[in-house]
Design an enzyme around this catalytic site. Structure first.
Site, PDB file in Angstrom:
ATOM      1  N   HIS A 273       0.844  -1.189   0.000  1.00 18.33           N
ATOM      2  CA  HIS A 273       0.000   0.000   0.000  1.00 18.33           C
ATOM      3  C   HIS A 273       0.876   1.235   0.000  1.00 18.33           C
ATOM      4  CE1 HIS A 273      -2.998   2.986   1.341  1.00 18.33           C
ATOM      5  NE2 HIS A 273      -3.871   2.169   0.795  1.00 18.33           N
ATOM      6  N   GLU A 326      -7.866  -4.444  -1.014  1.00 20.38           N
ATOM      7  CA  GLU A 326      -8.422  -5.077  -2.200  1.00 20.38           C
ATOM      8  C   GLU A 326      -8.410  -6.601  -2.122  1.00 20.38           C
ATOM      9  OE1 GLU A 326      -6.160  -2.634  -2.424  1.00 20.38           O
ATOM     10  OE2 GLU A 326      -7.252  -0.982  -3.411  1.00 20.38           O
TER      11      GLU A 326
END
Length: 388
Positions: A273, A326
């Site tokens: 991330h 996700e």
């Protein structure tokens, strides 16, 4: 207006504005080194675990969590805004046909513009705070109706009209499938939507604020945000994370598949991330939700997660790479019966509330967002050559 460089010299910043503070906000923050993010003064994950979507919507728009009476009133008020104007409904078949095969998110850009015109949205610069807030409520309430209608029309099915007796998330599933949603699935989607309402100054949120800084209407601001979200580097990862699970296929192929990708310099979708240097708290919550459903898909995803983190630690020592939102978002949405082409639109159905809160906040600042670029092309001025 040009900048006087004698009084405003150029300031070099990192590419992509990484780490650059561009404004103050009271909406929320992401503390990446701690693995924590919040909406107003509350942990976003705690809100997702304990409150309804409409309550968190109220928090972002009005600045406070509602009491029981306020919660019921706000839910009823926003549910009454779900139906589309006749001229928008009439145009949806043509929009869906033109957007195929790009899908519902592409169609929503056009549909949102039409909704803004049909509802007489005016530039935020020209209206007061109450009217701005009302325009955001109208838009947010309509987004699930637009997305599900465009998806169904794209598949040759008739749209399903919204119901006011269902919650935001349950109504979304109902309009998508045409069937009464299973309460457990509706709650899982609701928790996902809450957990992704807002997340700092990501690309789509910043885009919405840039457009809002020009004084444009709410629909224009949201269309800009949707355009940013449509890029695969921002909003396309949930389905791609499931594609990773499909490509691996079986547990015995995990190590060889991952090693080949990592050594080849490829990105493993669903891991890492831009902000978090710890486990993504959204991923942790969604993993818990997935485990409540259980089953082979969840067990396989957990084993892939375990092996990917171990292999990345071996091959990329010193780098903390964990699952991001996700990875398990895709698993949860699949378990709840959502088709993959609706993963990113479903994300948008929650994030539209965060975009709207940022639009309202930006509209209070009269300063337009107008950075500069350093010119690095051929040295001017050069005489313009004659045509003959």
């Amino acid at each position: 207006m040009s900048i006087n460089r004698a009084t405003a010299p150029l300031v070099d910043v990192p590419r992509g504005l990484a780490g650059v503070v561009v404004t103050d906000t009271g909406i929320g923050d992401v503390r990446g080194t701690e693995g924590f993010y919040h909406y107003r003064q509350y942990s976003a994950v705690d809100l997702a675990r304990t409150r309804r979507f409409e309550d968190v919507w109220h928090l972002l728009v009005h600045g406070e969590l509602p009491d029981a009476g306020q919660s019921a009133a706000f839910a009823a008020r926003t549910a009454a805004l779900r139906r589309l104007p006749a001229e928008v409904r009439a145009a949806l078949p043509a929009i869906a046909a033109a957007a195929r095969p790009a899908g519902a998110l592409a169609g929503m850009r056009t549909a949102l513009s039409l909704l803004g015109a049909a509802r007489n949205f005016r530039p935020v610069y020209d209206i007061d705070a109450d009217r701005r807030r009302e325009d955001t409520l109208v838009a947010c309430a309509a987004v699930p109706t637009l997305l599900t209608a465009l998806h169904r029309l794209g598949g040759g099915l008739a749209p399903v009209e919204p119901r006011e007796d269902l919650s935001y998330a349950a109504n979304y599933l109902y309009m998508l499938t045409g069937s009464d949603p299973d309460p457990r699935r509706a709650r899982a989607i609701e928790q996902y939507l809450i957990s992704t309402i807002d997340h700092g100054f990501n690309a789509s949120t910043f885009t919405a604020r840039v457009v809002a800084s020009t004084g444009a209407d709410v629909a224009a601001c949201l269309v800009g945000a949707v355009g940013a979200l449509s890029g695969p580097l921002h909003g396309g990862a949930p389905s791609r994370a499931l594609d990773t699970l499909d490509a691996i296929g079986t547990p015995d192929r995990i190590d060889s598949w991952i090693r080949e990708r990592v050594l080849g310099g490829d990105r493993v979708m669903g891991f890492g991330h831009a902000v978090y240097r710890t486990e993504d708290p959204r991923s942790r919550m969604l993993r818990d939700i997935a485990r409540q459903f259980g089953g082979p898909r969840v067990e396989f995803a957990a084993e892939v997660e375990r092996r990917v983190e171990a292999i990345l630690a071996e091959l990329k020592p010193g780098r903390e790479l964990h699952t991001n939102v996700e990875f398990y978002a895709g698993v949860v949405m699949e378990l709840c019966g959502l088709p993959r082409e609706m993963f990113t639109p479903t994300f948008a159905a929650g994030r539209v509330v965060g975009w709207s809160a940022n639009i309202l906040e930006q509209a209070q600042d009269p300063k337009i967002i107008r950075p500069v670029a350093r010119y690095v092309g051929p040295e001017p001025p050069v005489a313009v050559p004659a045509l003959w």
